[in-house]
Design a protein around this motif. Structure first.
Motif, PDB file in Angstrom:
ATOM      1  N   VAL A   1      18.669  17.337  47.660  1.00  0.00           N
ATOM      2  CA  VAL A   1      19.116  16.107  47.002  1.00  0.00           C
ATOM      3  C   VAL A   1      19.491  15.125  48.104  1.00  0.00           C
ATOM      4  O   VAL A   1      20.198  15.483  49.032  1.00  0.00           O
ATOM      5  N   GLY A   2      18.994  13.898  47.989  1.00  0.00           N
ATOM      6  CA  GLY A   2      19.333  12.895  48.993  1.00  0.00           C
ATOM      7  C   GLY A   2      18.753  11.547  48.631  1.00  0.00           C
ATOM      8  O   GLY A   2      18.191  11.361  47.550  1.00  0.00           O
ATOM      9  N   PHE A   3      18.875  10.623  49.546  1.00  0.00           N
ATOM     10  CA  PHE A   3      18.363   9.272  49.346  1.00  0.00           C
ATOM     11  C   PHE A   3      16.975   9.185  49.961  1.00  0.00           C
ATOM     12  O   PHE A   3      16.732   9.715  51.039  1.00  0.00           O
ATOM     13  N   ASN A   4      16.071   8.476  49.283  1.00  0.00           N
ATOM     14  CA  ASN A   4      14.704   8.399  49.791  1.00  0.00           C
ATOM     15  C   ASN A   4      14.554   7.303  50.836  1.00  0.00           C
ATOM     16  O   ASN A   4      15.457   6.517  51.073  1.00  0.00           O
ATOM     17  N   LYS A   5      13.364   7.282  51.426  1.00  0.00           N
ATOM     18  CA  LYS A   5      13.053   6.298  52.459  1.00  0.00           C
ATOM     19  C   LYS A   5      11.797   5.515  52.091  1.00  0.00           C
ATOM     20  O   LYS A   5      11.148   4.961  52.945  1.00  0.00           O
ATOM     21  N   LYS A   6      11.449   5.464  50.803  1.00  0.00           N
ATOM     22  CA  LYS A   6      10.178   4.866  50.390  1.00  0.00           C
ATOM     23  C   LYS A   6      10.123   3.357  50.609  1.00  0.00           C
ATOM     24  O   LYS A   6       9.281   2.870  51.335  1.00  0.00           O
ATOM     25  N   ASP A   7      10.984   2.595  49.956  1.00  0.00           N
ATOM     26  CA  ASP A   7      10.916   1.138  50.079  1.00  0.00           C
ATOM     27  C   ASP A   7      11.848   0.601  51.164  1.00  0.00           C
ATOM     28  O   ASP A   7      11.650  -0.480  51.677  1.00  0.00           O
ATOM     29  N   ALA A   8      12.851   1.339  51.480  1.00  0.00           N
ATOM     30  CA  ALA A   8      13.780   1.017  52.567  1.00  0.00           C
ATOM     31  C   ALA A   8      14.369   2.348  52.987  1.00  0.00           C
ATOM     32  O   ALA A   8      14.311   3.318  52.248  1.00  0.00           O
ATOM     33  N   ASN A   9      14.916   2.408  54.158  1.00  0.00           N
ATOM     34  CA  ASN A   9      15.482   3.675  54.604  1.00  0.00           C
ATOM     35  C   ASN A   9      16.867   3.852  53.991  1.00  0.00           C
ATOM     36  O   ASN A   9      17.885   3.731  54.652  1.00  0.00           O
ATOM     37  N   HIS A  10      16.869   4.145  52.682  1.00  0.00           N
ATOM     38  CA  HIS A  10      18.145   4.317  51.978  1.00  0.00           C
ATOM     39  C   HIS A  10      18.947   5.480  52.541  1.00  0.00           C
ATOM     40  O   HIS A  10      20.179   5.465  52.496  1.00  0.00           O
ATOM     41  N   ALA A  11      18.276   6.503  53.042  1.00  0.00           N
ATOM     42  CA  ALA A  11      18.989   7.640  53.609  1.00  0.00           C
ATOM     43  C   ALA A  11      19.843   7.191  54.794  1.00  0.00           C
ATOM     44  O   ALA A  11      21.010   7.586  54.927  1.00  0.00           O
ATOM     45  N   ARG A  12      19.295   6.356  55.621  1.00  0.00           N
ATOM     46  CA  ARG A  12      20.017   5.851  56.796  1.00  0.00           C
ATOM     47  C   ARG A  12      21.167   4.934  56.364  1.00  0.00           C
ATOM     48  O   ARG A  12      22.283   5.029  56.884  1.00  0.00           O
ATOM     49  N   ILE A  13      20.892   4.054  55.418  1.00  0.00           N
ATOM     50  CA  ILE A  13      21.924   3.142  54.908  1.00  0.00           C
ATOM     51  C   ILE A  13      23.072   3.940  54.296  1.00  0.00           C
ATOM     52  O   ILE A  13      24.247   3.663  54.548  1.00  0.00           O
ATOM     53  N   ALA A  14      22.733   4.956  53.491  1.00  0.00           N
ATOM     54  CA  ALA A  14      23.759   5.786  52.843  1.00  0.00           C
ATOM     55  C   ALA A  14      24.607   6.507  53.886  1.00  0.00           C
ATOM     56  O   ALA A  14      25.829   6.623  53.738  1.00  0.00           O
ATOM     57  N   ARG A  15      23.965   6.986  54.939  1.00  0.00           N
ATOM     58  CA  ARG A  15      24.717   7.677  55.989  1.00  0.00           C
ATOM     59  C   ARG A  15      25.705   6.731  56.664  1.00  0.00           C
ATOM     60  O   ARG A  15      26.856   7.091  56.924  1.00  0.00           O
ATOM     61  N   PHE A  16      25.273   5.496  56.954  1.00  0.00           N
ATOM     62  CA  PHE A  16      26.179   4.526  57.565  1.00  0.00           C
ATOM     63  C   PHE A  16      27.354   4.219  56.651  1.00  0.00           C
ATOM     64  O   PHE A  16      28.497   4.118  57.106  1.00  0.00           O
TER      65      PHE A  16
ATOM     66  N   THR B   1      30.362   3.126  60.879  1.00  0.00           N
ATOM     67  CA  THR B   1      29.857   2.783  62.206  1.00  0.00           C
ATOM     68  C   THR B   1      31.024   2.141  62.942  1.00  0.00           C
ATOM     69  O   THR B   1      32.128   2.061  62.404  1.00  0.00           O
ATOM     70  N   ARG B   2      30.770   1.629  64.107  1.00  0.00           N
ATOM     71  CA  ARG B   2      31.883   0.957  64.781  1.00  0.00           C
ATOM     72  C   ARG B   2      32.211  -0.376  64.116  1.00  0.00           C
ATOM     73  O   ARG B   2      33.243  -0.959  64.365  1.00  0.00           O
ATOM     74  N   PHE B   3      31.313  -0.853  63.235  1.00  0.00           N
ATOM     75  CA  PHE B   3      31.539  -2.107  62.528  1.00  0.00           C
ATOM     76  C   PHE B   3      31.888  -1.919  61.052  1.00  0.00           C
ATOM     77  O   PHE B   3      32.401  -2.822  60.416  1.00  0.00           O
ATOM     78  N   ILE B   4      31.564  -0.757  60.490  1.00  0.00           N
ATOM     79  CA  ILE B   4      31.752  -0.497  59.066  1.00  0.00           C
ATOM     80  C   ILE B   4      32.683   0.703  58.892  1.00  0.00           C
ATOM     81  O   ILE B   4      32.468   1.745  59.509  1.00  0.00           O
ATOM     82  N   GLN B   5      33.687   0.551  58.049  1.00  0.00           N
ATOM     83  CA  GLN B   5      34.570   1.674  57.717  1.00  0.00           C
ATOM     84  C   GLN B   5      33.849   2.575  56.716  1.00  0.00           C
ATOM     85  O   GLN B   5      33.450   2.110  55.660  1.00  0.00           O
ATOM     86  N   GLY B   6      33.633   3.847  57.036  1.00  0.00           N
ATOM     87  CA  GLY B   6      32.989   4.786  56.120  1.00  0.00           C
ATOM     88  C   GLY B   6      33.910   5.129  54.963  1.00  0.00           C
ATOM     89  O   GLY B   6      35.139   5.101  55.099  1.00  0.00           O
ATOM     90  N   ASP B   7      33.321   5.445  53.813  1.00  0.00           N
ATOM     91  CA  ASP B   7      34.150   5.786  52.651  1.00  0.00           C
ATOM     92  C   ASP B   7      33.907   7.199  52.125  1.00  0.00           C
ATOM     93  O   ASP B   7      34.486   7.592  51.126  1.00  0.00           O
ATOM     94  N   SER B   8      33.062   7.977  52.777  1.00  0.00           N
ATOM     95  CA  SER B   8      32.809   9.395  52.453  1.00  0.00           C
ATOM     96  C   SER B   8      32.394   9.609  51.003  1.00  0.00           C
ATOM     97  O   SER B   8      32.661  10.651  50.423  1.00  0.00           O
ATOM     98  N   PHE B   9      31.695   8.643  50.402  1.00  0.00           N
ATOM     99  CA  PHE B   9      31.313   8.783  49.001  1.00  0.00           C
ATOM    100  C   PHE B   9      30.336   9.933  48.786  1.00  0.00           C
ATOM    101  O   PHE B   9      30.380  10.601  47.756  1.00  0.00           O
ATOM    102  N   ILE B  10      29.480  10.207  49.747  1.00  0.00           N
ATOM    103  CA  ILE B  10      28.533  11.326  49.624  1.00  0.00           C
ATOM    104  C   ILE B  10      29.286  12.650  49.746  1.00  0.00           C
ATOM    105  O   ILE B  10      29.103  13.560  48.932  1.00  0.00           O
TER     106      ILE B  10
END
Length: 142
Positions: free
Chosen positions: A83-98, A103-112
């Protein structure tokens, strides 16, 4: 996800001597759990604020709408379901991980991470239900 997968593997190893499961049967069991996790992950993505219902969907779908269930590309069939996020139209998996880890610019919220942890009992119940049905079917045919 590793904890859930490990729990299922332990359960299957414990009963492996009692019931011999085919790859298709293992897939059916893990699919039941994956469907539950996917539903909960979609909702957790929306609840975390990573969904804008007013956004016009063009080439890129919403992050919550990109949750996929299935086998990982390039892996052999062993009965597991990912189960995960796809990468078909955009790299949603990468976006979801961020968004999850930050990142150093975005506070993670651990939703996954939270969705996985909060879903573990429900996932195991769904898998157990399918497993019991398979075992009862084998007992009936013996």
């Amino acid at each position: 996800m590793a904890d859930l997968s490990e729990q299922l593997d332990e359960m299957l190893q414990e009963i492996g001597g009692v019931v011999n499961l085919t790859i298709e049967e293992r897939e059916e069991i893990t699919q039941a759990g994956a469907d539950v996790l996917a539903k909960n992950l979609k909702q957790a993505t929306k609840d975390a604020g990573h969904y804008n219902a007013n956004r016009k969907v063009g080439k890129m779908t919403h992050l919550a709408d990109s949750v996929d269930v299935g086998n990982l590309d390039g892996t052999k069939a062993d009965g597991s379901t990912a189960v995960g996020f796809n990468k078909k139209d955009a790299n949603h998996a990468r976006i979801a991980r961020f968004l999850n880890d930050g990142t150093r610019f975005i506070q993670g919220d651990s939703f996954i991470d939270n969705a996985r942890a909060n879903s573990s009992e429900e996932v195991l119940k769904a898998q157990s239900k399918v497993f019991k049905r398979i075992v009862e079917g084998k007992r009936g045919s013996s």
